[in-house]
Motif scaffolding. Structure first.
Motif, short mmCIF file in Angstrom:
data_model
loop_
_atom_site.label_atom_id
_atom_site.label_comp_id
_atom_site.label_asym_id
_atom_site.label_seq_id
_atom_site.Cartn_x
_atom_site.Cartn_y
_atom_site.Cartn_z
N MET A 1 0.86 -1.18 0.00
CA MET A 1 0.00 0.00 0.00
C MET A 1 0.89 1.22 0.00
O MET A 1 1.77 1.36 0.85
N THR A 2 0.68 2.08 -0.98
CA THR A 2 1.50 3.27 -1.12
C THR A 2 0.64 4.51 -1.06
O THR A 2 -0.57 4.45 -1.30
N SER A 3 1.25 5.61 -0.73
CA SER A 3 0.55 6.90 -0.73
C SER A 3 0.83 7.62 -2.04
O SER A 3 1.84 7.38 -2.69
N GLY A 4 -0.06 8.49 -2.42
CA GLY A 4 0.19 9.41 -3.51
C GLY A 4 0.01 10.81 -2.97
O GLY A 4 -1.07 11.38 -3.07
N TYR A 5 1.05 11.34 -2.34
CA TYR A 5 0.91 12.63 -1.68
C TYR A 5 1.33 13.76 -2.62
O TYR A 5 2.47 13.84 -3.07
N GLY A 6 0.38 14.61 -2.91
CA GLY A 6 0.65 15.76 -3.77
C GLY A 6 -0.59 16.63 -3.83
O GLY A 6 -1.57 16.41 -3.12
N MET B 1 5.41 12.65 -3.46
CA MET B 1 5.92 11.79 -2.39
C MET B 1 5.18 10.45 -2.46
O MET B 1 3.97 10.41 -2.66
N VAL B 2 5.93 9.38 -2.29
CA VAL B 2 5.40 8.04 -2.50
C VAL B 2 6.03 7.09 -1.49
O VAL B 2 7.21 7.22 -1.17
N ILE C 1 2.98 9.33 4.19
CA ILE C 1 3.08 10.04 2.91
C ILE C 1 4.38 9.71 2.19
O ILE C 1 4.63 10.22 1.11
N GLY C 2 5.22 8.87 2.78
CA GLY C 2 6.36 8.33 2.06
C GLY C 2 7.56 9.22 2.00
O GLY C 2 7.89 9.95 2.95
N LEU C 3 8.23 9.17 0.84
CA LEU C 3 9.48 9.89 0.59
C LEU C 3 9.42 10.58 -0.76
O LEU C 3 8.63 10.17 -1.63
#
Length: 599
Positions: free
Chosen positions: A375-380, A389-390, A400-402
């Motif tokens: 499960m990944t985030s798509g932060y933007g 950020m993923v 929110i990842g890196l």
């Protein structure tokens, strides 16, 4: 002897299904003032900024392969091939160059092949595409938001696919001389051109010449912010912004996502995330099945029907959509089998995902496949085109990842948290004709201020990524002067109340105590909700985190009143303002029987 629960707790977690993500390799700079800069050492891969040219090559290679699929009136899937899409785009491009004055093309349409045609045709003709939510035209009244956008953008062309839906707005508003294109011009008193006439236009070599002349810094799109705190701002996006962001996301999770395969997605194309799905699937040669459902009452059943039928390796949704999906997955074995058959990667964006919903999804995945699913985030946001950020590392923690390759992440300290800022080729230069707002949006080093707050999962190990810690605009003070930290508090409440509650809104600025309005799942027991809230309060240290009153809402959030966005996120301010009478019930000196009082 250990019991079964102890054994289960001690057992190692199920392995992740292989996803082939970008390795984590960070450069971390810590400044004396507490600012932290983080970049990926992996360089951003080369990309072609000329998106219409890239699609022309893709269409030539893919030919009759289905590019788009959408259910027709008979409920069956109707397909549009790459060759047909390119033919229609070229015809529309030629018409725009021959018949329309210079200027942007405003697009009022849902997720349809015609939207894709007009968006790419506008760009091919050297006109910025400005996609607008159909709700702006369907609401009635004075069409204030649409009038605001038209005045800002000054479109040369307005494409309104559904004539009946848009007729009121088209007739009422001053379009400034823009040419109108619609399906049925006979329904309008104003002059308009039939969309079929555009498609009948014969393309000439001028189309290819126009495409070849496009430059990386030309405006490709004028995208609108959500307008959750007022009228939407207009964000100019260049071809370079678009192409850089597509390259970033594909490089980070592209192999796992399988953009060249089959996609099923409902996110609206007039929003950044939905536009990314459309653009990337078409450029990579995949087939995008258009899901006409969404996470809203009466519409989510459409999404479930589609998910029962079509297996995908990548799934994209907002937290509310996942909350509704996990309810269905837990009850429907057929859906669960189809959903997880090929799944390699699930992405959430738009808001922070509840850890409880995440854990329930993983429990369903393990029960069905024996594996956890990445499960990944798509932060933007609109200003960064889409996600910058993923999460591209194995983890069971929501966050929110890196930063993706090419983006520099700046973390500016705010107490124990950090404001998230970004700089890179995907970041816009500002807002259309709003120099003051543009100046406020960027810091002295040119970093875009997101207004969001984050914390490290492990301050000693940045490679574990960051967690969302609230939006500055959603934090407020009680009358005592103490702060309510809305992001983390909301997430904690959703975790405590799962699966009884779908979403909630914290209330309110300047009140003597904290109240909350809740949207319960069907059949939720109010007494159990009250018990869970009381248990939650026992674990809170300060009064600003303890809920004293709660109200279960019967009416779902209204899209027409902007309480919920087209992408399924809740607009807290709009909910509070529209339901002022319900808020007053929460804070009345003597509460009524429908309000849960927690002491």
């Amino acid at each position: 002897m250990a019991d079964a629960a102890d054994i289960a707790e001690a057992a190692p977690p199920a392995p992740f299904r292989e996803a082939h993500l970008l390795p984590v390799d960070l450069d971390v700079e810590r400044r004396a003032d507490g600012v932290i800069l983080i970049t990926s050492r992996v360089p951003l891969r080369p990309y072609d900024a000329n998106i219409p040219a890239a699609f022309a090559r893709r269409a030539a290679a893919s030919g009759d392969k289905p590019a788009l699929a959408r259910r027709g009136a008979d409920g069956e899937w109707a397909f549009t091939s790459f060759a047909q899409l390119k033919q229609d785009m070229d015809a529309a491009t030629q018409w725009l160059m021959d018949e329309a004055p210079a200027g942007p093309v405003l697009i009022l349409a849902g997720n349809t092949p015609a939207f894709a045609v007009m968006s790419f045709a506008a760009q091919a003709a050297g006109r910025a595409a400005c996609p607008v939510s159909t709700t702006y035209a369907a609401l009635g009244g004075d069409y204030g938001r649409l009038a605001h956008v038209i005045a800002k953008v000054k479109p040369a062309v307005v494409f309104a696919e559904d004539t009946a839906m848009a007729a009121g707005a088209l007739e009422a508003l001053d379009l400034g001389g823009a040419r109108i294109i619609t399906t049925d011009p006979s329904r309008l008193s104003k002059p308009a051109v039939a969309y079929a006439d555009l498609l009948a236009t014969v393309p000439t070599p001028a189309v290819a010449t126009s495409i070849a002349g496009l430059k990386a810094q030309d405006r490709a799109a004028l995208m609108l912010t959500s307008g959750s705190t007022g009228l939407p701002k207009v964000v100019p996006i260049t071809f370079d912004n678009l192409a850089a962001n597509s390259a970033q996301c594909q490089q980070t999770i592209g192999e796992a996502a399988g953009w060249h395969e089959v996609m099923l997605d409902w996110l609206p194309w007039h929003h950044a995330a939905g536009a990314f799905v459309l653009r990337t699937t078409l450029l990579e040669g995949g087939t995008l099945y258009i899901d006409d459902g969404k996470p809203a009452p009466g519409l989510f059943e459409t999404s479930i029907r589609n998910l029962r039928e079509i297996s995908v390796s990548y799934f994209n949704n907002v937290p509310l959509g996942y909350a509704m999906l996990v309810e269905a997955l837990e009850k429907d074995p057929v859906l669960r089998a189809t959903f997880f058959k090929k799944m390699r990667l699930m992405l959430y964006g738009g808001a922070g995902l509840s850890q409880t919903v995440h854990d329930r999804l993983q429990a369903c995945a393990v029960a069905e496949t024996g594996h956890r699913i990445m499960m990944t985030s798509g932060y933007g946001m609109t200003e960064t085109v889409s996600a910058f950020m993923v999460i591209h590392f194995e983890t069971d923690k929501v966050g929110i990842g890196l930063p993706a390759p090419g983006t520099t992440l700046k973390l500016a300290p705010v107490g124990e948290r950090y404001e998230v800022r970004a700089r890179g080729p995907n970041v816009t230069e500002g807002y259309l004709d709003e120099p003051e707002k543009t100046a406020d949006a960027f810091d002295e080093e040119g970093f875009y201020r997101t207004g969001d707050l984050a914390v490290f999962h492990d301050p000693a190990d940045p490679t574990q990524g960051l967690a969302f810690a609230g939006r500055a605009a959603e934090e407020f003070k009680l009358s005592s002067g103490t702060w309510v930290y809305g992001g983390s508090l909301r997430d904690g409440l959703l975790k405590a109340l799962s699966p009884l509650v779908m979403d909630l809104v914290l209330c309110d600025d300047g009140r003597p105590y904290l109240g909350v309005m809740l949207w319960p799942v069907v059949g939720a027991d109010p007494a159990e909700v009250a018990r869970r809230l009381a248990a939650f309060n026992l674990d809170q240290r300060g009064g600003a985190a303890r809920v004293k009153r709660a109200l279960l809402l019967a009416e779902p959030p209204s899209a027409n009143a902007h309480e919920i966005s087209d992408k399924g996120t809740i607009n807290r301010r709009a909910v509070i303002d529209r339901r002022a009478d319900q808020v007053e019930r929460l804070f009345a000196e003597t509460h009524d029987a429908g309000v849960l009082a927690l002491g």
